[in-house]
Design an enzyme around this catalytic site. Structure first.
Site, PDB file in Angstrom:
ATOM      1  N   CYS A 194     -34.118  11.905 -45.290  1.00 39.07           N
ATOM      2  CA  CYS A 194     -34.028  11.373 -46.841  1.00 39.07           C
ATOM      3  C   CYS A 194     -35.139  12.007 -47.404  1.00 39.07           C
ATOM      4  CB  CYS A 194     -34.302   9.962 -46.743  1.00 39.07           C
ATOM      5  SG  CYS A 194     -33.707   9.250 -48.417  1.00 39.07           S
ATOM      6  N   GLU A 348      -8.403  -0.664 -50.186  1.00 41.04           N
ATOM      7  CA  GLU A 348      -9.627  -1.490 -50.086  1.00 41.04           C
ATOM      8  C   GLU A 348      -9.137  -2.938 -50.474  1.00 41.04           C
ATOM      9  OE1 GLU A 348     -13.200  -1.087 -50.177  1.00 41.04           O
ATOM     10  OE2 GLU A 348     -13.146  -3.179 -50.829  1.00 41.04           O
ATOM     11  N   ASP A 396     -14.090   4.985 -44.121  1.00 37.33           N
ATOM     12  CA  ASP A 396     -15.501   4.249 -44.251  1.00 37.33           C
ATOM     13  C   ASP A 396     -15.539   2.961 -44.154  1.00 37.33           C
ATOM     14  OD1 ASP A 396     -18.155   4.057 -45.149  1.00 37.33           O
ATOM     15  OD2 ASP A 396     -17.809   4.623 -47.043  1.00 37.33           O
ATOM     16  N   CYS A 423     -21.570   3.137 -41.303  1.00 34.26           N
ATOM     17  CA  CYS A 423     -22.994   2.673 -41.441  1.00 34.26           C
ATOM     18  C   CYS A 423     -23.468   1.903 -40.153  1.00 34.26           C
ATOM     19  CB  CYS A 423     -22.969   1.916 -42.808  1.00 34.26           C
ATOM     20  SG  CYS A 423     -21.913   0.383 -42.714  1.00 34.26           S
TER      21      CYS A 423
HETATM   22  C1  LIG Z   1     -18.923   1.100 -46.364  1.00 28.90           C
HETATM   23  S1  LIG Z   1     -18.009   0.407 -47.544  1.00 28.90           S
HETATM   24  C2  LIG Z   1     -17.214   1.940 -48.240  1.00 28.90           C
HETATM   25  C3  LIG Z   1     -17.273   2.184 -49.522  1.00 28.90           C
HETATM   26  C4  LIG Z   1     -16.838   3.316 -50.134  1.00 28.90           C
HETATM   27  N1  LIG Z   1     -15.912   4.167 -49.371  1.00 28.90           N
HETATM   28  C5  LIG Z   1     -17.586   4.091 -51.148  1.00 28.90           C
HETATM   29  O1  LIG Z   1     -18.147   5.241 -50.633  1.00 28.90           O
HETATM   30  O2  LIG Z   1     -18.144   3.475 -51.844  1.00 28.90           O
HETATM   31  C6  LIG Z   1     -16.547  -0.775 -46.998  1.00 28.90           C
HETATM   32  C7  LIG Z   1     -15.723  -0.895 -47.810  1.00 28.90           C
HETATM   33  O3  LIG Z   1     -14.463  -1.577 -46.801  1.00 28.90           O
HETATM   34  C8  LIG Z   1     -14.097  -2.639 -47.721  1.00 28.90           C
HETATM   35  N2  LIG Z   1     -13.212  -3.564 -46.475  1.00 28.90           N
HETATM   36  C9  LIG Z   1     -14.016  -4.225 -45.813  1.00 28.90           C
HETATM   37  N3  LIG Z   1     -13.197  -4.655 -44.934  1.00 28.90           N
HETATM   38  C10 LIG Z   1     -11.973  -4.305 -45.365  1.00 28.90           C
HETATM   39  C11 LIG Z   1     -10.381  -4.575 -44.987  1.00 28.90           C
HETATM   40  N4  LIG Z   1     -10.367  -5.432 -43.876  1.00 28.90           N
HETATM   41  N5  LIG Z   1      -9.638  -3.854 -45.618  1.00 28.90           N
HETATM   42  C12 LIG Z   1      -9.717  -2.835 -46.652  1.00 28.90           C
HETATM   43  N6  LIG Z   1     -11.034  -3.021 -46.953  1.00 28.90           N
HETATM   44  C13 LIG Z   1     -11.992  -3.660 -46.366  1.00 28.90           C
HETATM   45  C14 LIG Z   1     -15.104  -3.319 -48.188  1.00 28.90           C
HETATM   46  O4  LIG Z   1     -15.042  -4.284 -49.368  1.00 28.90           O
HETATM   47  C15 LIG Z   1     -16.008  -2.125 -48.836  1.00 28.90           C
HETATM   48  O5  LIG Z   1     -15.695  -1.616 -49.902  1.00 28.90           O
END
Ligand SMILES: C[S@@+](CC[C@H](N)C(=O)[O-])C[C@H]1O[C@@H](n2cnc3c(N)ncnc32)[C@H](O)[C@@H]1O
Length: 474
Positions: A194, A348, A396, A423
């Site tokens: 970073c 999402e 993601d 992550c």
């Molecule tokens: C690591 S974040 C990814 C964010 C996005 N790709 C970005 O770059 O801003 C994971 C995302 O998955 C969503 N999420 C978690 N569980 C989920 C599910 N069962 N179905 C759909 N989305 C989900 C969360 O709300 C979150 O926005």
């Protein structure tokens, strides 16, 4: 952008033999299913966010009887940093694994046994006998007792080296890829460090303690032992308004029950501050969380990660390719790629994030993106009917990784490429194993080949590691 890591940083004193047990146990380790693949749904709900450290080597060394007693004083050497940045140590002559907070690899210290777990123990550091050779003075005076920057006293280059090592070991031992494959094909890229190592945070979480009690507001601090009291903690998050370029502040009060009238005096006091644009009350009861919130925040990832994802996606840019953006949040990844694609389909779970994704598309004049709210863990048979067959899948997921249902779906879908952004390298390694080696006991055949894995340090001084992996259809 390879890491400029000088030699002589963190040295792995021994290979980590406990990792060999990953294949032999049904016990979830580091938040992932170990060898026997535990039920995904169960794991996602229970263990993934509370990962377990490794187990003892007792089976190998016939030291099953050994267990440090509670309160026992031990002289230990930290071998490496494991999940959550805890130091992994072995009790001399037994191979028994103990985990200790706030110790650094190479550090020799005296610890006291505090907690017994099934097959490892936790110790508390009492004093350091020999510090780590890359130990530095933490610039922040609160570093030693605030949980935010656990490894601020480790030279930054040593931190990134330890993270890179951790990812490699997980990919080898959990993902079941050989070290040779990772090196020969140059699959494992050097970690991207970073550029900004301090002052990069946009969030503060403050726990309310008895000392905070203020007669003006009359709010009772929540006590975790007696489960009495009202205000648990508050969170401040800063951001920038994309239209006015002005700073914005979100304040979130986390309380043990929903009593907005109690918060009103405090809300009235902070509302006049011009930067405060939203005030939220999350209700967090001892039996579970209920969100009474105006807006849900999503993880915002840094630009460097998006550039890596774009490079990794190998979109031709001829405007003919379809992109499926799973766990799209506010749509940032998909929208970054939309200019090269025919259409982006984002999924999402959080409704507000979908609304923001649509708004982001409008703000950026992007018309070839569709965002749909839905739970990807509960996909029905007809999920594939929502979009044409994609050329590229971006996935993601949050820390628990992908649900087995979704993995099966992707293995059937057979998109040309998958870019897996993670992550949590532990669940990422597990999912890479499923996608690239199949799940024989469930008659699920593999169909992907791991082409690259790039770890990125986005949060210096913390145990967090991001990874971007490219998989290609075999
Ligand atoms: C690591 S974040 C990814 C964010 C996005 N790709 C970005 O770059 O801003 C994971 C995302 O998955 C969503 N999420 C978690 N569980 C989920 C599910 N069962 N179905 C759909 N989305 C989900 C969360 O709300 C979150 O926005």
């Amino acid at each position: 952008m390879a890491a400029a890591v000088p030699s002589g940083g963190v040295h792995l004193l021994h290979p980590r033999p406990w990792l060999r047990h990953l294949r032999r146990t049904a016990r979830p380790i580091s938040g992932i299913a170990a060898s026997s693949r535990v039920d995904h749904a169960e794991e996602l709900n229970s263990t993934a966010e509370t990962p377990e450290p490794p187990m003892s080597r007792s089976a190998e060394k016939d030291t099953a009887a050994y267990y440090p007693k509670q309160g026992q004083i031990l002289e230990l050497v930290c071998e490496s940093l494991a999940y959550k940045g805890n130091g992994l140590c072995m009790v001399d002559g037994t191979g028994f694994v103990v985990m200790c907070d706030r110790v650094l690899p190479g550090e020799k210290f005296i610890g006291r046994g505090t907690r017994k777990k099934d097959n490892y123990a936790e110790v508390k550091k009492l004093e350091t006998n020999r510090p780590h050779w890359d130990m530095v003075e933490a610039p922040c005076e609160y570093a030693s007792h605030c949980g935010g920057c656990k490894t601020q006293n480790l030279l930054y280059e040593a931190q990134v080296r330890a993270k890179e090592q951790q990812v490699r070991e997980l990919v080898v031992h959990v993902g079941k890829f050989s070290n040779k494959d990772l090196d020969v094909d140059d699959i494992m890229k050097p970690i991207v460090p970073c550029d900004i190592q301090f002052h990069y945070r946009n969030k503060v979480l403050a726990f309310i303690q008895e000392i905070w009690r203020n007669p003006e507001f009359g709010l009772s601090p929540y006590d975790g032992h007696s489960h009495r009291g009202f205000l648990k903690h508050f969170m401040l998050r800063t951001g920038w308004n994309v239209e006015t370029c002005q700073p914005e502040l979100m304040v979130n009060f986390v309380t043990s029950s929903y009593q907005p009238e109690l918060l009103k005096p405090l809300v009235d006091k902070i509302s006049p501050f011009p930067d405060v644009v939203s005030i939220i009350n999350n209700v967090n009861t001892s039996v579970g969380n209920k969100s009474i919130q105006i807006r849900t925040s999503c993880t915002l990832q840094a630009e460097i990660l998006y550039k890596l994802i774009e490079d990794c996606s190998f979109l031709k840019g001829d405007g003919w390719e379809i992109v499926l953006d799973l766990f799209c949040g506010t749509g940032t990844i998909g929208l970054t790629l939309a200019k090269k694609a025919k259409h982006v389909y984002g999924f999402e779970i959080v409704d507000q994030a979908i609304k923001d994704a649509c708004r982001n598309a409008d703000l950026n004049g992007i018309s070839n993106a569709t965002f749909v709210q839905g739970d990807l863990n509960k996909n029905g048979e007809n999920f594939g009917e929502y979009f044409p067959k994609p050329d590229l899948v971006i996935t993601d997921p949050n820390r628990p990784g992908m649900h087995m249902k979704l993995i099966k779906f992707l293995l059937n879908l057979k998109a040309d490429r998958i870019v897996y952004v993670s992550c949590n390298p532990a669940t990422c390694a597990r999912d890479l194993d499923y996608l690239c080696h199949g799940v024989p006991e469930k008659n699920i055949e593999r169909c992907y080949k791991l082409k690259s894995i790039q770890s990125v340090d986005m949060f210096p001084h913390t145990p967090h590691i991001e990874c971007v992996c490219l998989l290609e259809l075999n």
